[in-house]
Motif scaffolding. Structure first.
Motif, short mmCIF file in Angstrom:
data_model
loop_
_atom_site.label_atom_id
_atom_site.label_comp_id
_atom_site.label_asym_id
_atom_site.label_seq_id
_atom_site.Cartn_x
_atom_site.Cartn_y
_atom_site.Cartn_z
N ALA A 95 0.82 -1.22 0.00
CA ALA A 95 0.00 0.00 0.00
C ALA A 95 0.85 1.27 0.00
O ALA A 95 0.33 2.36 -0.25
CB ALA A 95 -0.94 0.00 1.21
N GLY A 96 2.15 1.16 0.27
CA GLY A 96 3.03 2.31 0.27
C GLY A 96 3.19 2.92 1.65
O GLY A 96 2.43 2.64 2.58
N GLY A 97 4.21 3.77 1.79
CA GLY A 97 4.45 4.41 3.06
C GLY A 97 5.26 3.52 4.00
O GLY A 97 5.60 2.38 3.68
N TYR A 98 5.54 4.06 5.19
CA TYR A 98 6.31 3.32 6.18
C TYR A 98 5.38 2.39 6.95
O TYR A 98 4.24 2.74 7.27
CB TYR A 98 7.00 4.28 7.13
N VAL A 99 5.89 1.22 7.27
CA VAL A 99 5.14 0.22 8.02
C VAL A 99 5.93 -0.19 9.24
O VAL A 99 7.10 -0.59 9.13
CB VAL A 99 4.82 -1.01 7.15
N SER A 100 5.33 -0.09 10.39
CA SER A 100 5.87 -0.65 11.62
C SER A 100 4.84 -1.61 12.19
O SER A 100 3.63 -1.36 12.13
CB SER A 100 6.19 0.44 12.64
N HIS A 101 5.31 -2.72 12.71
CA HIS A 101 4.39 -3.78 13.15
C HIS A 101 5.05 -4.55 14.28
O HIS A 101 6.20 -4.99 14.16
CB HIS A 101 4.10 -4.70 11.95
N GLN A 102 4.33 -4.71 15.37
CA GLN A 102 4.76 -5.59 16.45
C GLN A 102 3.64 -6.60 16.66
O GLN A 102 2.60 -6.27 17.23
CB GLN A 102 5.02 -4.80 17.75
N GLY A 103 3.86 -7.79 16.14
CA GLY A 103 2.80 -8.79 16.16
C GLY A 103 3.16 -9.99 17.00
O GLY A 103 4.17 -10.02 17.71
N THR A 104 2.33 -10.99 16.89
CA THR A 104 2.55 -12.23 17.63
C THR A 104 3.78 -12.97 17.13
O THR A 104 4.54 -13.55 17.92
CB THR A 104 1.31 -13.15 17.49
N HIS A 105 4.01 -12.92 15.82
CA HIS A 105 5.09 -13.70 15.23
C HIS A 105 6.16 -12.86 14.54
O HIS A 105 7.28 -13.35 14.33
CB HIS A 105 4.51 -14.69 14.22
N PHE A 106 5.84 -11.63 14.15
CA PHE A 106 6.79 -10.81 13.38
C PHE A 106 6.85 -9.39 13.90
O PHE A 106 5.84 -8.84 14.35
CB PHE A 106 6.37 -10.77 11.90
N ASP A 107 8.03 -8.82 13.77
CA ASP A 107 8.22 -7.40 14.01
C ASP A 107 8.71 -6.75 12.72
O ASP A 107 9.52 -7.33 11.98
CB ASP A 107 9.26 -7.15 15.11
N VAL A 108 8.21 -5.56 12.46
CA VAL A 108 8.67 -4.75 11.32
C VAL A 108 8.92 -3.36 11.86
O VAL A 108 8.06 -2.77 12.53
CB VAL A 108 7.62 -4.70 10.20
N GLU A 109 10.09 -2.82 11.58
CA GLU A 109 10.44 -1.50 12.08
C GLU A 109 10.67 -0.53 10.93
O GLU A 109 11.66 -0.62 10.20
CB GLU A 109 11.70 -1.57 12.96
N ALA A 110 9.72 0.39 10.74
CA ALA A 110 9.84 1.48 9.77
C ALA A 110 10.30 0.97 8.41
O ALA A 110 11.24 1.49 7.82
CB ALA A 110 10.77 2.57 10.28
N ALA A 111 9.62 -0.03 7.89
CA ALA A 111 9.93 -0.56 6.56
C ALA A 111 9.14 0.18 5.49
O ALA A 111 8.00 0.62 5.73
CB ALA A 111 9.61 -2.05 6.50
N LYS A 112 9.73 0.31 4.31
CA LYS A 112 9.07 0.99 3.20
C LYS A 112 9.63 0.44 1.89
O LYS A 112 10.84 0.25 1.76
CB LYS A 112 9.33 2.50 3.27
N LEU A 113 8.75 0.18 0.94
CA LEU A 113 9.17 -0.28 -0.38
C LEU A 113 9.36 0.94 -1.28
O LEU A 113 8.40 1.67 -1.56
CB LEU A 113 8.13 -1.23 -0.98
N TRP A 114 10.59 1.16 -1.73
CA TRP A 114 10.89 2.37 -2.49
C TRP A 114 10.60 2.20 -3.98
O TRP A 114 10.52 3.20 -4.71
CB TRP A 114 12.35 2.76 -2.27
N ASP A 115 10.47 0.98 -4.43
CA ASP A 115 10.09 0.73 -5.83
C ASP A 115 8.82 -0.10 -5.85
O ASP A 115 8.86 -1.31 -5.64
CB ASP A 115 11.23 0.02 -6.58
#
Length: 321
Positions: free
Chosen positions: A140-160
């Motif tokens: 969907a674009g933009g920065y993604v942060s996620h703290q879940g049951t199984h995964f963590d994502v810290e300020a990830a963003k797809l530039w292409d």
């Protein structure tokens, strides 16, 4: 009309050969292609397992029309879902919108290589659902942060990012996975022609979405040789998915298939060169409601002959389904 696809089976050919095969598959008229994503072959007799995503990138550049898809990638252990999202977005750009991301809950055969305990089937489905949510958020674009049951994502963003994200397919084998696929998938993936899978997918929100199946075949003018090849390389295929997903390596599959006989294999895999046998193997998928059916020709060195035969005899017959 049912679409007929070609499988780049990474377990039975090297990377250059796989690309050559899908180029020829495009030329002879296959409607789409799919690619397995393995770290190990099922059996050592298959002999290969190159990195599927490199093969896909090369295939995207070597072809111009045929759609490409993973069949399937596990986005929970060997790959983090944020990395899968980046790979899939890049593939969609390289292929000019011809890529679909097929996802599944994985097999120990491939995922054990990074260590750790192998989760139970129910936990693997929980992980898959969380992974799909992360991948969609990144698409969907933009920065993604996620703290879940199984995964963590810290300020990830797809530039292409492509204008249209890759459609997501989800592999199913029962009610719970059909529920997940119906809610979160753009298409459903299965390796068995069970109408109840299609019905459950529809019931959970999948009505009107594509349904993709896969059928192994063993073409060859010498039926005995084709049968021997199918038994040597694909006798694991008839096993229960609950068993296949738990075995850790090719040696385990040798042990699990010790008592599988050639006649057991030919009951589910057409062998030889009788077109009608191949059509009858595909027919149950069409009758169960699958809209796309990918063929797996067994044996890496048999692909050129199979593709020539498919162009002249098999594809015209299958178009009538």
């Amino acid at each position: 009309m049912v679409q007929i696809g070609y499988t780049m089976m990474t377990e039975q050919a090297g990377p250059r050969e796989l690309v050559d095969h899908v180029v020829r598959a495009e030329q002879v008229g296959f409607d789409f292609s799919v690619t397995s994503d393995h770290y190990f072959p099922w059996l050592a007799a298959q002999g290969h397992s190159p990195y599927a995503w490199c093969v896909l990138g090369a295939a995207a550049q070597a072809t111009s029309r045929i759609p490409l898809m993973t069949y399937v990638t596990c986005p929970t252990r060997r790959y983090h879902p944020a990395v899968v999202a980046q790979k899939a977005a890049t593939m969609q750009l390289l292929s000019n919108g011809r890529f679909r991301l097929g996802l599944g809950s994985g097999e120990k055969l491939n995922e054990h290589v990074v260590g750790g305990d192998w989760p139970t089937a129910s936990v693997r489905l929980e992980m898959l659902e969380e992974a799909v949510q992360i991948i969609r958020a990144l698409f969907a674009g933009g920065y993604v942060s996620h703290q879940g049951t199984h995964f963590d994502v810290e300020a990830a963003k797809l530039w292409d990012l492509p204008d249209r994200p890759p459609p997501i397919g989800i592999a199913v084998s029962g009610e719970l996975s059909c529920d997940l696929a119906g809610r979160l998938g753009d298409l459903v993936i299965a390796t068995e022609p069970k109408p109840e899978l299609v019905e459950a997918f529809d019931r959970h929100g999948g009505a009107g979405k594509p349904r993709v199946g896969q059928v192994p075949v063993s073409y060859g003018p010498d039926r005995d040789a084709a049968l021997h090849r199918a038994h040597d390389q694909f006798r694991w295929f008839g096993g229960s998915w609950k068993v296949n997903s738990e075995l850790p390596g090719p040696a385990s599959f040798v042990g699990a298939t010790t008592f599988v006989k050639p006649e057991d294999v030919v009951a589910s895999i057409p062998c030889g060169d009788r077109v009608e046998d191949f059509v009858e193997a595909v027919r149950p998928y069409a009758e169960a409601g699958f809209t796309e059916i990918a063929l797996v020709q067994i044996g890496g060195d048999t692909q050129p002959a199979f593709l020539d035969w498919a162009e002249k005899e098999l594809l015209p017959a299958l178009r009538e389904l």
